[in-house]
Structure formats: C-alpha cells, structure tokens
Design an enzyme around this catalytic site. Structure first.
Site, mmCIF file in Angstrom:
data_model
loop_
_atom_site.group_PDB
_atom_site.id
_atom_site.type_symbol
_atom_site.label_atom_id
_atom_site.label_comp_id
_atom_site.label_asym_id
_atom_site.label_seq_id
_atom_site.Cartn_x
_atom_site.Cartn_y
_atom_site.Cartn_z
ATOM 1 N N CYS A 1 0.841 -1.202 0.000
ATOM 2 C CA CYS A 1 0.000 0.000 0.000
ATOM 3 C C CYS A 1 0.874 1.249 0.000
ATOM 4 O O CYS A 1 1.716 1.419 0.886
ATOM 5 C CB CYS A 1 -0.920 0.030 1.216
ATOM 6 S SG CYS A 1 -1.846 1.577 1.271
ATOM 7 N N GLY B 1 -9.367 -3.399 -11.879
ATOM 8 C CA GLY B 1 -9.479 -2.482 -10.743
ATOM 9 C C GLY B 1 -10.134 -1.179 -11.125
ATOM 10 O O GLY B 1 -11.355 -1.016 -11.065
HETATM 11 O O1 RRO Z 1 -6.260 2.298 0.670
HETATM 12 C C1 RRO Z 1 -5.431 2.789 -0.123
HETATM 13 O O2 RRO Z 1 -5.151 4.004 -0.147
HETATM 14 C C2 RRO Z 1 -4.718 1.944 -1.092
HETATM 15 C C3 RRO Z 1 -4.258 0.654 -0.836
HETATM 16 BR BR1 RRO Z 1 -4.602 -0.252 0.748
HETATM 17 C C4 RRO Z 1 -3.474 -0.025 -1.800
HETATM 18 O O3 RRO Z 1 -3.007 -1.154 -1.637
HETATM 19 N N1 RRO Z 1 -3.226 0.626 -2.970
HETATM 20 C C5 RRO Z 1 -3.689 1.847 -3.220
HETATM 21 O O4 RRO Z 1 -3.431 2.391 -4.298
HETATM 22 N N2 RRO Z 1 -4.443 2.511 -2.279
#
Ligand code: RRO
Length: 316
Positions: free
Chosen positions: A131, A267
């Site tokens: 993340c 996605g």
């Molecule tokens: O929640 C987020 O901001 C986020 C996550 Br967990 C992730 O794995 N990838 C992303 O682009 N945003």
C-alpha cells in the site's frame, strides 16, 4: 475459447477477478453486476483495527490514469468477521474470494489472518505488502523491504493452509527478485502490481490534488509497468502470477496472460463501469473463438521476446 482453469486446488470459471480496493466486500457491487460470473474477487484490505482513511479528496482523475489515497479505510477485523464474511459465505459461494490483508507490522498481518482463518466462505488471502498510502507505517511498504517481506510471508505461511497470494509494488529495483523471495517464503502466487506512488500539484493553488498529498497511480498508464513486472516475475518463478494494472478490455487482459499471468484483476475500470470485468470475460472468450484458440491456458506465458524468437527460428 475455454476459460476455466484449476488453480490453488480449485476451479476458476474464468481468469478475471476484481482487484482489492475496487469492489469493497462485494455486497454493493452485487446489486449492479453478477459477481458469480467472474473468476473471483479480492476484498478491500483488512487491518486489525477499523481505519477511517485519509482526508478528502481521496481520488483524482488524470489523463489515462487515476490517483488514489484512500488510506486503507476499512471496518477492521472484528466487523469484517461479523458482517462481511457471512454475506460472502451466503452470496458468493460459487466464486473465489481472496481476503486482502494489511498491517503495520508482521504481527498485525498475523492477527488478521488468525482472526479470519477459521471462517468458512472464502478461498484464501492476498497479503497487501504494497500500500503506497499508509503514513502510519513510518517506513517503507514491506514489498520495498526484502527482510520485512520475507518475515511477513513466512509468518503468515506458518499460520494458514489456505492459498496465499502476495501483492507486490511496482517501484522496486527488481520485481522478479521480489516475487521469487515471496514464493521462497511460501507464497502460493504473486499479484503484480499495486499502484505506483505519485503526486499531482495544482500550479495555481500549489496544493496537491489529493487531500493526503501523494497517492497511488492506477489505470491505463500503469498497464505497461504491470505487464513488464509480470514478465520479469515469470522469468524467476513458476508459481502462479496474477496480473493487475490498467486492464480495461480483453486485449489488455491478454497482454498480462501472454506475459505470464494465469489470472488477472480488473481495478480502476470498475469505477468507470461496474460491469467492465463481466464484459472482459465475454470478450476474452469471443477473442479466442475468432482465432480458433481452444483454451486460454495455451496463451499463458506465450509471449516470446523478439530476440528469443529469432534464435529459435534460426535453430528450427
Ligand atoms: O487504501 C489505499 O489508499 C490503497 C491501498 Br490499501 C493499496 O493497496 N493501494 C492503493 O493504491 N491505495
């Protein structure tokens, strides 16, 4: 073209899944599209405690891309076990669900996996080691820190017999090496790639487009990065690779499959059209049928770099 495959000991009706963070836990999306017609879904990442996430705005649109900084907003382990998993068990029994797991420490990953492992109704875990939007980490995402990656995959592997995917970051010097490390520690497969860290600044206000400042870039602009990562990983491991990043149509999914992915995830395209993944399934089958290709499995890793192809043709 046949789209079914057996992976991780179970049947996937087709290779198209929904990516973590783009379909919640399935419930809301199930009112507008048939999730059971997909190969599967990956839930929003689950942490030990509930997280409210980052300040708004959390998403911004760019040419050919999207930036997000959601900040891991999720209801936390207890609420997921109480409210989300029962819904998944009752409504998504005929598709494959991976629960995405995130944390600040190896112990936090272990706690979430331990807390959910005894529940029926989902197939496996996807460890989100990548993340880009978690300021609480205080350090690097684990995917950028090989000892942390090894430690976390090994700890979770020792806890669960369920299929274990590890989601890695695109911004590492050698993604093939990172994938091989995850597999050596017991991952059953790798998911490539998470979003790419980025920053967009409004020149007039000198303020970032996202409330948290930096974010993660996804969408078509990320696709070639993801395809290259999958190819690099396929040169280093025989474990299943799940390709994700910028897939909007069947041809995009095919690039990942040719590069070595057996499954793909959709996605950002879900945000533009919640039925995008279902459409990709239909069009993949039609694409193969038009070309007389019997089975999607014959395409996995069928990309051959020009030089290798030339060498093979000389020796044939
Ligand atoms: O929640 C987020 O901001 C986020 C996550 Br967990 C992730 O794995 N990838 C992303 O682009 N945003």
């Amino acid at each position: 073209m046949r789209l079914e495959q057996t992976r991780f000991g179970v049947q996937f009706s087709n290779p198209v899944l929904l990516a973590a963070g783009t379909c919640g836990f399935g419930e809301e999306l199930s009112t507008v599209t048939d999730l059971t017609a997909l190969g599967g879904i990956v839930t929003k990442s689950v942490t030990c405690e509930p997280r409210w996430g980052n300040p708004a705005p959390r998403v911004a649109e760019l040419p050919g891309a999207m930036m997000n900084s959601i900040g891991l907003a999720n209801p936390g382990l207890e609420a997921v076990r109480r409210d989300k998993i029962p819904w998944i068990r009752e409504n998504l029994a005929s598709t494959n669900v991976f629960v995405s797991v995130a944390g600040h420490t190896t112990d936090e990953y272990s706690t979430v996996v331990e807390g959910l492992d005894g529940e029926d109704g989902f197939l496996g875990f996807e460890l989100n080691l990548s993340c880009p939007n978690d300021s609480g980490l205080g350090g690097l995402p684990f995917a950028l820190d090989p000892p942390a990656l090894q430690r976390t995959v090994a700890a979770v592997r020792a806890q669960t017999e369920r299929p274990l995917l590890v989601k890695l970051a695109p911004n590492v010097p050698d993604i093939g090496a990172a994938a091989a490390l995850a597999v050596a520690e017991g991952a059953d497969g790798v998911t490539l790639v998470n979003t790419m860290p980025g920053l967009v600044i409004d020149p007039d206000t000198r303020v970032a487009s996202l409330g948290a400042g930096k974010g993660g870039l996804s969408g078509p602009a990320l696709r070639s990065v993801g395809v290259a990562a999958v190819h690099a990983a396929s040169c280093r491991t025989d474990a299943p690779i799940v390709g994700v990043g910028g897939i909007t149509c069947a041809e995009d999914a095919l690039q990942y499959i040719l590069a070595g992915a057996c499954l793909v995830q959709v996605g950002t395209a879900n945000f533009a059209s919640p039925r995008a993944a279902n459409r990709i399934v239909e069009r993949l089958a039609a694409w193969g049928a038009r070309r007389g290709i019997d089975d999607v499995s014959t395409l996995i890793g069928a990309y051959e770099p020009a030089r290798e192809r030339a060498e093979r043709e000389v020796t044939e």
